[in-house]
Motif scaffolding. Structure first.
Motif, PDB file in Angstrom:
ATOM      1  N   UNK A   1       0.913  -0.700   0.146  1.00  0.00           N
ATOM      2  CA  UNK A   1      -0.317   0.302   0.103  1.00  0.00           C
ATOM      3  C   UNK A   1       1.048   1.432   0.243  1.00  0.00           C
ATOM      4  N   UNK A   2       1.899   0.940   0.610  1.00  0.00           N
ATOM      5  CA  UNK A   2       2.966   2.429   0.990  1.00  0.00           C
ATOM      6  C   UNK A   2       3.700   3.098  -0.595  1.00  0.00           C
ATOM      7  N   UNK A   3       3.349   1.409  -0.841  1.00  0.00           N
ATOM      8  CA  UNK A   3       4.488   1.947  -2.564  1.00  0.00           C
ATOM      9  C   UNK A   3       3.862   2.780  -3.472  1.00  0.00           C
ATOM     10  N   UNK A   4       2.375   2.314  -3.509  1.00  0.00           N
ATOM     11  CA  UNK A   4       1.620   3.054  -4.507  1.00  0.00           C
ATOM     12  C   UNK A   4       1.215   4.190  -4.283  1.00  0.00           C
ATOM     13  N   UNK A   5       1.034   4.698  -4.997  1.00  0.00           N
ATOM     14  CA  UNK A   5       0.831   6.144  -5.170  1.00  0.00           C
ATOM     15  C   UNK A   5       1.579   7.320  -3.894  1.00  0.00           C
ATOM     16  N   UNK A   6       3.003   6.969  -3.766  1.00  0.00           N
ATOM     17  CA  UNK A   6       3.805   7.465  -2.914  1.00  0.00           C
ATOM     18  C   UNK A   6       4.967   7.903  -3.406  1.00  0.00           C
ATOM     19  N   UNK A   7       5.762   9.185  -3.816  1.00  0.00           N
ATOM     20  CA  UNK A   7       6.465   9.635  -3.787  1.00  0.00           C
ATOM     21  C   UNK A   7       7.969   9.211  -3.619  1.00  0.00           C
ATOM     22  N   UNK A   8       8.677   7.464  -4.885  1.00  0.00           N
ATOM     23  CA  UNK A   8       9.312   6.757  -3.961  1.00  0.00           C
ATOM     24  C   UNK A   8      10.886   7.803  -3.676  1.00  0.00           C
ATOM     25  N   UNK A   9      11.141   8.731  -4.433  1.00  0.00           N
ATOM     26  CA  UNK A   9      12.007   9.598  -4.136  1.00  0.00           C
ATOM     27  C   UNK A   9      12.276  10.345  -2.485  1.00  0.00           C
ATOM     28  N   UNK A  10      10.917  10.777  -1.866  1.00  0.00           N
ATOM     29  CA  UNK A  10      11.033  11.706  -1.496  1.00  0.00           C
ATOM     30  C   UNK A  10      10.351  10.315   0.033  1.00  0.00           C
ATOM     31  N   UNK A  11      10.233   9.650  -0.314  1.00  0.00           N
ATOM     32  CA  UNK A  11       9.904   8.419   0.688  1.00  0.00           C
ATOM     33  C   UNK A  11      11.015   7.161   1.842  1.00  0.00           C
ATOM     34  N   UNK A  12      11.703   7.547   0.114  1.00  0.00           N
ATOM     35  CA  UNK A  12      12.930   6.333   0.059  1.00  0.00           C
ATOM     36  C   UNK A  12      13.557   5.867   1.169  1.00  0.00           C
ATOM     37  N   UNK A  13      14.014   6.187   2.553  1.00  0.00           N
ATOM     38  CA  UNK A  13      14.461   6.016   3.528  1.00  0.00           C
ATOM     39  C   UNK A  13      13.422   4.968   4.148  1.00  0.00           C
ATOM     40  N   UNK A  14      12.378   5.351   3.630  1.00  0.00           N
ATOM     41  CA  UNK A  14      11.082   5.190   4.510  1.00  0.00           C
ATOM     42  C   UNK A  14      10.737   3.661   4.453  1.00  0.00           C
ATOM     43  N   UNK A  15      10.761   3.653   2.723  1.00  0.00           N
ATOM     44  CA  UNK A  15      10.310   2.780   1.987  1.00  0.00           C
ATOM     45  C   UNK A  15      11.768   1.591   2.527  1.00  0.00           C
ATOM     46  N   UNK A  16      12.766   1.879   2.514  1.00  0.00           N
ATOM     47  CA  UNK A  16      14.146   1.394   2.832  1.00  0.00           C
ATOM     48  C   UNK A  16      13.407   0.950   4.227  1.00  0.00           C
ATOM     49  N   UNK A  17      13.675   1.075   4.816  1.00  0.00           N
ATOM     50  CA  UNK A  17      13.704   0.989   6.206  1.00  0.00           C
ATOM     51  C   UNK A  17      12.369  -0.111   6.470  1.00  0.00           C
ATOM     52  N   UNK A  18      10.910  -0.003   6.310  1.00  0.00           N
ATOM     53  CA  UNK A  18      10.137  -0.397   6.414  1.00  0.00           C
ATOM     54  C   UNK A  18      10.522  -1.871   5.867  1.00  0.00           C
ATOM     55  N   UNK A  19      10.986  -2.099   4.227  1.00  0.00           N
ATOM     56  CA  UNK A  19      11.229  -3.263   3.371  1.00  0.00           C
ATOM     57  C   UNK A  19      12.302  -4.270   4.603  1.00  0.00           C
TER      58      UNK A  19
END
Length: 353
Positions: A92-110
């Motif tokens: 859900x977090x990967x859909x409709x978000x700016x990966x560049x802006x939320x990159x660190x958050x997404x990597x940590x969540x992964x």
């Protein structure tokens, strides 16, 4: 016939012992609710009673065994729910978000999701690993620092080889095209030969590369005629798909990719998380069906157990009212006998004469 004080005392003592023995036996039957000597009472029906009791105990033991299987399946379902929730959250977090802006958050969540997945796959029940397949004595995913480092190193090495091939030797990650990245994360990027080499991210997640689980499963008998599988294997594609999604976000340094190549990664991760989640939904439905089969088997086992218990009762159990009356009558006789004995012991042969 000779008459003596000894003969009087001996006769009354024997009578008292006999009555006392009858009272004791009747009292034991009253307390236990069963015939004291089953073989003597039932005669040729003794075998039927023994057989019925053995079957009753067998049904009880099967239900106890089913309880253990049920608990194991419930624990498996709980682990599947944990895995599914983690995959859905990141998807859900990967859909409709700016990966560049939320990159660190997404990597940590992964990274966190990968740890959660590993923990869930290493879940145990009754001392056995639930996702080990039929190799339930060994943790499916090794969590030592050495093993974790080795897996991450293998992923990064695999990616580095791909980068070198996909950038025509420049070895600059930002030069990777979206098309090349899509191939690498999918069917494989074929490097022009000779020799022709295929670079494929999923090679890191072949069963022997990332788990020690067996692909076999444990079969558990839940009745005389039914068996079910009561384990899962970490080698299931649902788990490797989700592990791939987490790993490509956590280990491929996606911040260094160009926008299009990074989108190829997030699109593939989203697809894998969705597909893995759908497979887990199917697995959970299968677990639910097995739990229902256990409920049905237990209901039938209880019905059969009740029949055997009734059979045993009809053969072995005494009529409590009848035995109670017999105890009272024998006790009265015993008290009367003691009274008479006391009087007799006060007599001598001279009184008799």
């Amino acid at each position: 016939m000779s008459i003596s004080t000894l003969s009087f005392n001996t006769s009354t003592r024997v009578s008292l012992q006999r009555l006392q023995s009858q009272v004791n036996e009747a009292t034991q039957e009253l307390n236990s609710g069963r015939h004291l000597d089953i073989g003597k009472t039932l005669g040729r029906l003794t075998g039927s009673a023994v057989s019925a009791r053995a079957q009753e105990n067998s049904f009880k033991e099967q239900q106890i065994s089913n309880g253990l299987v049920e608990t194991r399946l419930q624990n498996i379902d709980a682990s599947l729910a944990t895995i599914s929730e983690g995959a859905e959250s990141l998807g859900n977090n990967l859909i409709g978000v700016s990966v560049a802006t939320n990159l660190d958050t997404l990597v940590n969540q992964a990274k966190s999701g990968l740890q959660t997945l590993t923990g869930a796959l290493n879940a145990t029940g009754s001392g056995q690993y639930l996702f080990g397949g039929d190799n339930s004595d060994i943790a499916p995913v090794t969590t030592t620092a050495t093993a974790v480092t080795a897996r991450d190193t293998a992923i990064r090495t695999n990616f580095a080889d791909f980068v070198l091939a996909a950038t025509n030797g420049t070895n600059v990650v930002a030069d990777i095209s979206a098309d090349a990245m899509t191939q690498y994360l999918g069917a494989g990027y074929v490097e022009a030969g000779p020799p022709s080499v295929t670079h494929k991210f999923s090679d890191n997640f072949q069963a022997t590369n990332w788990t020690q689980a067996s692909s076999g499963t444990i079969a558990s008998r839940i009745s005389k005629t039914e068996t079910i599988t009561s384990s899962l294997s970490a080698n299931n594609s649902a788990f490797s798909d989700i592990a791939q999604a987490y790993s490509m976000l956590a280990s491929l340094d996606i911040g260094t990719l160009n926008t299009d190549a990074r989108k190829a990664v997030t699109d593939k991760a989203t697809s894998l998380l969705k597909g893995g989640g759908d497979q887990i939904t199917t697995l959970r439905a299968d677990v639910g069906m097995k739990l229902k089969r256990i409920d049905g088997a237990n209901a039938e086992l209880q019905r059969q157990q009740d029949i055997m218990a009734a059979t045993v009762s009809s053969l072995e159990e005494v009529d409590i009212t009848e035995v109670s009356l017999r105890v009272n009558a024998l006790s009265t006789q015993l008290q009367a006998a003691y009274s008479v004995t006391g009087k007799i012991q006060g007599l001598s042969i001279l009184d008799y004469i």
